[in-house]
Design a protein around this motif. Structure first.
Motif, short mmCIF file in Angstrom:
data_model
loop_
_atom_site.label_atom_id
_atom_site.label_comp_id
_atom_site.label_asym_id
_atom_site.label_seq_id
_atom_site.Cartn_x
_atom_site.Cartn_y
_atom_site.Cartn_z
N THR A 88 0.81 -1.21 0.00
CA THR A 88 0.00 0.00 0.00
C THR A 88 0.85 1.27 0.00
OG1 THR A 88 -1.68 1.25 1.22
CG2 THR A 88 -0.15 -0.07 2.52
N ARG A 89 0.34 2.28 -0.72
CA ARG A 89 0.96 3.60 -0.69
C ARG A 89 0.26 4.48 0.34
NH1 ARG A 89 0.25 6.36 -5.68
NH2 ARG A 89 -1.62 5.10 -5.99
N GLY A 90 -0.57 3.87 1.18
CA GLY A 90 -1.22 4.60 2.26
C GLY A 90 -2.73 4.62 2.19
N GLY A 91 -3.30 4.29 1.03
CA GLY A 91 -4.74 4.34 0.87
C GLY A 91 -5.47 3.24 1.59
N SER A 92 -5.15 1.99 1.27
CA SER A 92 -5.87 0.87 1.89
C SER A 92 -5.58 0.78 3.38
CB SER A 92 -5.50 -0.45 1.19
OG SER A 92 -4.14 -0.78 1.38
N LYS A 93 -4.39 1.16 3.78
CA LYS A 93 -4.05 1.15 5.21
C LYS A 93 -4.94 2.15 5.96
CE LYS A 93 -0.12 2.03 8.34
NZ LYS A 93 -0.12 0.75 9.05
N ALA A 94 -5.14 3.31 5.36
CA ALA A 94 -5.99 4.32 6.00
C ALA A 94 -7.43 3.85 6.09
CB ALA A 94 -5.92 5.64 5.22
N MET A 95 -7.92 3.21 5.04
CA MET A 95 -9.30 2.72 5.07
C MET A 95 -9.48 1.67 6.16
SD MET A 95 -11.35 4.24 2.91
CE MET A 95 -12.72 3.08 2.93
N HIS A 96 -8.53 0.77 6.30
CA HIS A 96 -8.65 -0.30 7.27
C HIS A 96 -8.43 0.17 8.70
CE1 HIS A 96 -8.93 -4.30 5.14
NE2 HIS A 96 -8.86 -3.45 4.14
N GLU A 97 -7.49 1.08 8.89
CA GLU A 97 -7.08 1.44 10.25
C GLU A 97 -7.65 2.75 10.77
OE1 GLU A 97 -2.84 1.26 10.50
OE2 GLU A 97 -2.73 -0.82 9.78
N GLN A 98 -8.06 3.65 9.88
CA GLN A 98 -8.51 4.97 10.32
C GLN A 98 -10.00 5.23 10.10
OE1 GLN A 98 -5.97 8.23 8.99
NE2 GLN A 98 -4.24 6.86 8.76
N VAL A 99 -10.63 4.46 9.22
CA VAL A 99 -12.04 4.69 8.91
C VAL A 99 -12.90 3.67 9.65
CG1 VAL A 99 -13.78 4.78 7.10
CG2 VAL A 99 -11.48 5.67 6.66
N ASN A 100 -13.87 4.16 10.42
CA ASN A 100 -14.72 3.29 11.22
C ASN A 100 -16.19 3.64 11.06
OD1 ASN A 100 -12.56 1.79 12.79
ND2 ASN A 100 -12.04 3.90 13.33
N GLU A 101 -17.05 2.76 11.56
CA GLU A 101 -18.49 3.02 11.50
C GLU A 101 -18.81 4.35 12.18
OE1 GLU A 101 -20.77 -0.23 13.00
OE2 GLU A 101 -20.08 -1.64 11.48
N GLY A 102 -19.65 5.12 11.55
CA GLY A 102 -20.04 6.42 12.08
C GLY A 102 -19.23 7.57 11.52
N ASP A 103 -18.07 7.29 10.94
CA ASP A 103 -17.24 8.35 10.38
C ASP A 103 -17.91 8.97 9.15
OD1 ASP A 103 -15.41 7.79 12.31
OD2 ASP A 103 -13.93 6.88 10.98
N VAL A 104 -17.63 10.24 8.92
CA VAL A 104 -18.12 10.93 7.73
C VAL A 104 -16.97 11.08 6.74
CG1 VAL A 104 -19.05 13.11 6.84
CG2 VAL A 104 -19.92 12.16 8.98
N LEU A 105 -17.23 10.72 5.50
CA LEU A 105 -16.23 10.81 4.44
C LEU A 105 -16.75 11.68 3.31
CD1 LEU A 105 -15.23 7.03 4.11
CD2 LEU A 105 -13.90 8.83 5.24
N THR A 106 -15.83 12.30 2.61
CA THR A 106 -16.17 13.03 1.39
C THR A 106 -15.84 12.14 0.21
OG1 THR A 106 -15.71 15.17 2.40
CG2 THR A 106 -15.71 15.08 0.00
N ILE A 107 -16.78 11.99 -0.70
CA ILE A 107 -16.59 11.15 -1.88
C ILE A 107 -17.05 11.91 -3.12
CG2 ILE A 107 -16.95 9.04 -0.53
CD1 ILE A 107 -19.73 8.83 -1.90
#
Length: 333
Positions: A88-107
């Protein structure tokens, strides 16, 4: 001007983005998590078609593309599947480790560079690993439409097969064949048997690791499948650097400004240093976000986004990774 009364969804839509909440995060297989995204105001999300993806703006500042893998008729959510890649260049790691239920994301709103050909008589769907995400969405769409298809899903092992239970309990499971690297030889995918003879009106779709996709596409092309019946989407590209790489110039058609591109710099980087912004996302020549028209000169194509015919035309290129064979490129900027 934003006001306290502004609707967040309307504000984001005006800027080409959406704000969504992670309604569910679930483990789908070893190193694979799915994320169900819903509108923060509870409204239906913009519609999408099979093969679509969204840009996800991550907490660490990166932006990554993820294919939508739920059925296109589900208007209340977007579901994505993310493999935690060892490289990973940081993307998938961030999704797995930093993004959780209830979080708000911009897409972003859904985009589709990998659409189904609805005039097809039949479809052959080939998925490798996490490449199942757009392929599964296609299977859902074709099944609901009552259109004939077959799906082959290749993974390293049963425990690394994302969405296995969902497929097993789907109404189209009889059309799906699983192929495990650690399984008996007779159940492994025989690409030559599947693609032995080109068939009029039959379209082939493939997504997965580059090696898998190269094997499928080279087999199909060697068998004589027309390029118009082959559809594919790469998730990542291998860096291409050559000892023969040289510096070159790009000229902006609108202003005549000439910008020098060093041998160790990309066109996007050189343009940015000169104050010229080109939107990028994957920075690997996979997503097509940065494609620019070429008015003069010969590009050195190093992307995985353009088709062979589009490359041969030499009238566009991906400045995030491609270079120039000629001393100068004139760009429609």
């Amino acid at each position: 001007m934003f006001t306290a009364e502004s609707n967040p969804t309307e504000v984001c839509m005006s800027m080409g983005t959406l704000q969504v909440r992670v309604a569910r995060k679930a483990v789908e297989a070893v190193d694979v998590c799915s994320f169900d995204l819903i509108d923060i105001g509870g409204k239906p999300l913009p519609p999408f078609s099979a093969g679509s993806h969204i840009d996800v703006h991550l907490p660490n500042g990166l932006t990554r593309q993820y294919s939508l893998c739920n059925a296109p008729f589900e208007s209340g959510l977007y579901r994505i599947g993310v493999l935690k890649d060892a490289a990973t260049r940081g993307g998938s790691k961030a999704m797995h480790e930093q993004v959780n239920e209830g979080d708000v994301l911009t897409i972003s709103a859904p985009k589709n560079h990998f659409p189904l050909a609805h005039q097809a008589k039949s479809s052959v769907l080939l998925a490798g690993g996490i490449g199942v995400t757009p392929i599964l969405c296609m299977a859902e769409r074709l099944a609901v439409a009552g259109e004939p298809f077959e799906m082959h899903y290749c993974t390293r092992s049963r425990d690394r097969t994302a969405f296995y239970q969902r497929i097993e309990h789907s109404p189209f499971v009889s059309r799906v064949q699983f192929h495990f690297d650690d399984g008996p030889p007779e159940q492994k995918l025989d690409i030559h048997a599947v693609l032995d003879k080109p068939q009029p009106g039959v379209h082939v779709y493939v997504c997965g690791p580059k090696g898998f996709m190269d094997a499928v596409l080279s087999t199909a092309r060697a068998a004589g499948w027309p390029e118009g019946q082959l559809h594919y989407e790469f998730f990542a590209a291998e860096p291409v650097a050559r000892r023969t790489d040289a510096s070159f110039e790009v000229r902006l058609a609108s202003s005549g400004q000439v910008i020098y591109v060093p041998m160790d710099s990309t066109v996007v980087q050189a343009l940015a240093e000169a104050g010229v912004y080109v939107p990028t996302s994957c920075e690997q020549g996979v997503c097509g976000t940065c494609v620019v028209r070429v008015l003069e000169g010969e590009p050195d194509h190093r992307d995985l986004y353009l088709t062979p015919a589009e490359r041969a035309a030499n009238d566009q290129f991906t400045p995030c990774c491609s270079r120039a064979k000629s001393a100068r490129l004139v760009l429609d900027l």
